[in-house]
Design a protein around this motif. Structure first.
Motif, PDB file in Angstrom:
ATOM      1  N   ASP A 154       0.868  -1.185   0.000  1.00 11.49           N
ATOM      2  CA  ASP A 154       0.000   0.000   0.000  1.00 11.49           C
ATOM      3  C   ASP A 154       0.904   1.235   0.000  1.00 11.49           C
ATOM      4  OD1 ASP A 154      -2.041   1.804   0.202  1.00 11.49           O
ATOM      5  OD2 ASP A 154      -2.448   1.433   2.325  1.00 11.49           O
ATOM      6  N   GLN A 213      -0.783  -5.507   3.071  1.00 11.83           N
ATOM      7  CA  GLN A 213      -0.040  -4.680   4.025  1.00 11.83           C
ATOM      8  C   GLN A 213       1.338  -5.270   4.336  1.00 11.83           C
ATOM      9  OE1 GLN A 213      -1.050  -1.758   5.050  1.00 11.83           O
ATOM     10  NE2 GLN A 213      -3.128  -1.811   4.229  1.00 11.83           N
ATOM     11  N   ASN A 214       1.504  -6.563   4.120  1.00 10.61           N
ATOM     12  CA  ASN A 214       2.776  -7.216   4.427  1.00 10.61           C
ATOM     13  C   ASN A 214       3.682  -7.377   3.203  1.00 10.61           C
ATOM     14  OD1 ASN A 214       2.132  -7.677   7.204  1.00 10.61           O
ATOM     15  ND2 ASN A 214       0.778  -9.338   6.544  1.00 10.61           N
ATOM     16  N   GLN A 224       3.971   4.872   2.818  1.00 10.38           N
ATOM     17  CA  GLN A 224       3.175   5.338   1.685  1.00 10.38           C
ATOM     18  C   GLN A 224       4.010   6.101   0.651  1.00 10.38           C
ATOM     19  OE1 GLN A 224       0.025   4.643   1.143  1.00 10.38           O
ATOM     20  NE2 GLN A 224      -0.585   6.042  -0.484  1.00 10.38           N
TER      21      GLN A 224
END
Length: 231
Positions: A154, A213-214, A224
């Motif tokens: 992300d 997310q990982n 980000q």
């Protein structure tokens, strides 16, 4: 102006040689193909003799942690030493946006170590930090593929065309040394998800894209804005 391009056979180096020659400069295109070995120092004295500017666009043949660190630190040390002997007035190196903020990446650690050797050498210098090349987005997408899914972090990415990178490095080489770094990036900051979807669509690949997310980028987690230029 006499300009030595070290790493002249690579993607950016070959473009730089063409740009600088077209602009009327005397260019020494140095690479292993021309008998210049940055790891041993062989051929460097001849390549840098009389050069006003040294442009370092080298890349390591291995991305593994220890070999990549050895490559960039050894090469930079030899280049600094020979540049001082030759009286080079400006050392320009190509690096990566966010290189100092991703210590879990062995490649990023090695590039940052290279930067420090150059900036602490006392030579007038400019470090051009670029975002990831547009030409590598398919490779990046493939590196994030797990089975039938592309699992992306992300985070944002800002692809820049290699031609533009070469233009900006050439511009930096012809300007006065900054004794600092400058960031350059592509025209858009997009998500890894968008990059991957566009890459797959371009190649007619129907894999699904999942924001994970990982997910890591070549072994390192991302914030980000880890890989994009500051606003």
């Amino acid at each position: 102006m006499k300009i030595a391009v070290i790493g002249a056979s690579g993607l950016i180096g070959s473009k730089l040689v063409e740009l600088l020659k077209a602009d009327g400069h005397e260019v020494v295109a140095a690479s292993r193909n021309t008998g210049v070995d940055v790891l041993t120092g062989q051929g460097l004295a001849d390549a840098l003799a009389g050069a006003d500017v040294l442009i370092d666009v080298l890349n390591s043949p291995s991305f593994e942690d220890d070999p990549v660190m050895d490559f960039f630190t050894t090469a930079a040390s030899h280049l600094v030493e020979e540049a001082k002997k030759a009286g080079v007035g400006h050392y320009v190196a190509l690096s990566i946006v966010g290189v100092d903020g991703l210590p879990e990446s062995g490649y990023m650690r090695a590039k940052f170590a290279q930067e420090k050797i150059i900036t602490e050498s006392g030579l007038p210098c400019t470090i051009v930090r670029a975002t990831q090349f547009s030409e590598f987005t398919d490779q990046i997408t493939d590196s994030l593929t797990v089975g039938d899914e592309v699992r992306v972090p992300d985070a944002l990415i800002q692809p820049i065309a290699a031609d533009r990178v070469a233009e900006e490095v050439a511009r930096a080489a012809l300007a006065d040394p900054l004794n600092d770094y400058v960031n350059i990036g592509g025209p858009e900051k997009i998500s890894f998800e968008q990059m991957a979807r566009e890459s797959l669509a371009r190649r007619g690949d129907d894999k699904s894209v999942v924001v994970d997310q990982n997910a890591k980028y070549f072994g390192t987690p991302l914030e980000q804005r880890s890989l994009v230029t500051p606003d």
